[in-house]
Design an enzyme around this catalytic site. Structure first.
Site, PDB file in Angstrom:
ATOM      1  N   GLY A 141       1.101  -9.054   6.075  1.00 31.64           N
ATOM      2  CA  GLY A 141      -0.337  -9.165   5.871  1.00 31.64           C
ATOM      3  C   GLY A 141      -0.698  -9.435   4.435  1.00 31.64           C
ATOM      4  N   SER A 142       0.216 -10.064   3.667  1.00 34.91           N
ATOM      5  CA  SER A 142      -0.052 -10.454   2.275  1.00 34.91           C
ATOM      6  C   SER A 142      -0.317  -9.272   1.369  1.00 34.91           C
ATOM      7  CB  SER A 142      -1.228 -11.445   2.203  1.00 34.91           C
ATOM      8  OG  SER A 142      -0.947 -12.609   2.940  1.00 34.91           O
ATOM      9  N   SER A 220       6.986 -11.182   6.432  1.00 34.70           N
ATOM     10  CA  SER A 220       6.054 -11.845   5.542  1.00 34.70           C
ATOM     11  C   SER A 220       6.011 -11.117   4.201  1.00 34.70           C
ATOM     12  CB  SER A 220       4.671 -11.933   6.199  1.00 34.70           C
ATOM     13  OG  SER A 220       3.869 -12.882   5.567  1.00 34.70           O
TER      14      SER A 220
END
Length: 582
Positions: A141-142, A220
């Site tokens: 989620g960055s 991610s």
């Protein structure tokens, strides 16, 4: 550098006895277990085929980071005397409200967030086996959005007889705001993760865990965070057996926020000094911090990256990758077939018109800045990614954009990392998840697009198969028998890696990666069957284009490394993708 964890630090597991003895007490459908801070009471749930799993949701692993503890390194939780009920999914960490859709895509209608969010979730299978391995998942989620409980570990725990642990860590400004000073050093979210891993070392044996055998999996930005832990001198794995997996392993992000602007919008003055600024920011309400308007400036989104703090991250990650020892023993890296598909979806929605080769050209500017000294860089990239058989085809242009985004932002950096780890004589395994479900979502019809154009196999789609959702269902997906079989293949592969360090399933085993042959295991559909098979040299031309040709054409002696800056921009673009999409 601070105190180091014991040499067995990031390796955990679990043990369970069917009988209610010692630290396990069964009452109705509840189960009690000890921690060093107090007793917790979780749920007994049936996963599938009568497999029973203990579920502990919302165990605090740190003090609430409120008031004076905002923008501070996390502290161990205060012990409790009464049995603590941990039977409800805890709130997500505070994040800008408009971005909660990222969570909704995984847990429909979940709408609880709080600054008091440092909780973990444990899933323990009931089995007669002792000392089960532990799987710790760092959500993506960055580092801006998301939560640990986006994926339920019940099925994976039951299917593989492993302990599955998910958790929250501070996000956005609350997790990473920094002035570069000792008053606001940043990286609070990473230190949350470190404290969680220490919690695992001290407590996992209460949950039948083996603190010498842990696999840490990041997705991610979560994979980038795992990379920080692997290279940090505050951790040592050398006397243990940690195995790590990740789907995006770009190791850092460029500064992406304007501190004076951010603080002034909140009514705090940057020019008054770091101590005064911090004290002011500690008094700002959670609602104000959550307000999306403070994260925007002149149409640009602000985000808050990890930074070199001379404490947890002692040097530029690119230098650490080259020079530091990597703390993990074995590594598995991978990606999906269409990593850039969501970028293409965002572009399609934003244009509401034909996506042409000119549209593709406009977006190349985002990539070309990574190689500022290459003459005609935009033309080179456009040439490489134009569908020359039919260059004006709108669908082809959109698919080219999807491939370009995925290759630049994720696939090429992953291949670069694999090569670096291999040269350090680390066992590395590579996979590509290319299975397209019969019920895969499609892009909407826009302008002259072909109706029902498939979204493909986008970023993060493999996670649903890893966590076993096809076996039990998910509100947003209609799974088939093929999907179930693919999920079993993926889970088998990960479980064997978690237990033995050798990723394999009943169809194929991964070969150890090397630069010369470049073997990778591909998960895909073959006619009416789903399967996995070893292939070699993934997209060699395009990987050489990003990782060899463009850096060689650039000035490799300018400040820092071009390759490092490409990796920096890769995560920036991934972050921008989430901000645009959500």
């Amino acid at each position: 550098m601070g105190a180091m964890l014991p040499l067995s630090c990031l390796v955990c597991g679990a043990v369970y006895s069917v009988l209610c003895v010692s630290c396990v007490t069964c009452r109705d459908r509840h189960v009690d277990r000890e921690t060093v801070y107090g007793k917790v009471r979780g749920l007994l749930v049936t996963a599938f085929d009568d497999h029973v799993v203990e579920k502990f949701l919302g165990i605090p692993y740190a003090k609430p980071p409120l008031g004076r503890l905002r923008f501070e390194y996390p502290e161990e939780p205060t012990p409790w005397e009464e049995v603590l009920n941990v039977t409800v999914v805890p709130p997500a960490c505070t994040q800008r409200g408009t971005l909660k859709r990222y969570i909704y895509e995984h847990v429909p209608n979940f709408n609880r967030s709080s600054e008091d969010c440092l909780f973990l979730n444990i899933h323990v299978p009931q089995t007669t086996k002792q000392k089960l391995p532990v799987f710790v998942y760092v959500h993506g989620g960055s580092n801006e959005v998301g939560m640990g409980a986006m994926f339920d570990g019940t099925v994976l725990a039951a299917y593989g007889e492993v302990v599955v642990l998910t958790f929250n860590y501070r996000l956005g400004a609350l997790g990473f705001l920094s002035t570069g000073s000792s008053h606001l050093p940043g990286n609070y979210g990473l230190l949350d993760q470190l404290l969680l891993l220490k919690w695992v070392q001290r407590n996992i044996h209460f949950f039948n865990g083996d603190p010498t055998k842990v696999t840490i999996d990041g997705h991610s930005a979560g994979a980038a965070d795992v990379g920080f832990h692997v290279s940090s001198a505050m951790l040592s794995y050398r006397a243990a057996r940690p195995w790590l997996t990740g789907r995006l392993w770009t190791l850092t992000r460029a500064p992406g926020y304007d501190l004076p602007y951010f603080s002034s919008v909140l009514g705090c003055q940057h020019r008054e000094g770091n101590r005064a600024l911090k004290e002011c920011l500690q008094t700002v309400s959670e609602k104000e911090l959550q307000n999306g308007r403070i994260h925007r400036k002149r149409g640009q989104e602000l985000y808050f990256p990890p930074n070199v703090d001379s404490y947890f991250i002692p040097d530029h990650p690119f230098q650490l990758l080259n020079n530091a020892d990597m703390n993990g023993e074995r590594f598995m890296l991978g990606f999906t077939r269409d990593e850039g598909a969501r970028h293409a979806q965002v572009a399609a929605h934003r244009l509401h018109q034909r996506f042409t080769r000119e549209s593709l050209k406009d977006r190349i500017l985002n990539f070309s800045v990574a190689f500022p000294r290459v003459p005609g860089i935009d033309k080179l990239i456009l040439h490489e990614y134009t569908s020359w058989e039919d260059p004006e085809n709108t669908t082809g242009a959109l698919l080219s954009y999807s491939e370009m985004e995925g290759d630049f932002s994720i696939v090429a950096p992953v291949m670069h990392m694999a090569a670096k780890l291999t040269r350090k004589r680390k066992p590395v395994y590579m996979y590509s998840f290319e299975y397209l479900s019969p019920n895969s979502p499609t892009l909407p019809r826009l302008g002259r697009y072909e109706s029902g154009m498939s979204l493909g196999v986008p970023h993060g789609r493999d996670l649903f198969y890893l966590f076993g959702y096809p076996l039990v269902g998910h509100p947003f997906y209609l799974y088939t028998e093929k999907d179930i079989r693919m999920s079993e293949l993926v889970m088998d592969t990960w479980i064997n890696f978690i237990k033995t360090g050798e990723p394999s399933n009943d169809v194929a085993a991964m070969h150890q990666y090397d630069d010369e042959e470049g073997p990778y295991l591909k998960f895909y559909e073959n006619g009416d069957e789903v399967t996995s098979k070893t292939f070699y040299k993934y997209k060699p031309r395009k990987m050489h284009f990003w990782n060899e040709l463009l850096p060689s054409l650039n000035d490799l002696h300018c400040a820092g490394s071009v390759t490092a800056r490409r990796s920096l921009l890769a995560v920036v673009l991934s972050s921008v993708f989430l901000l645009l999409l959500l």
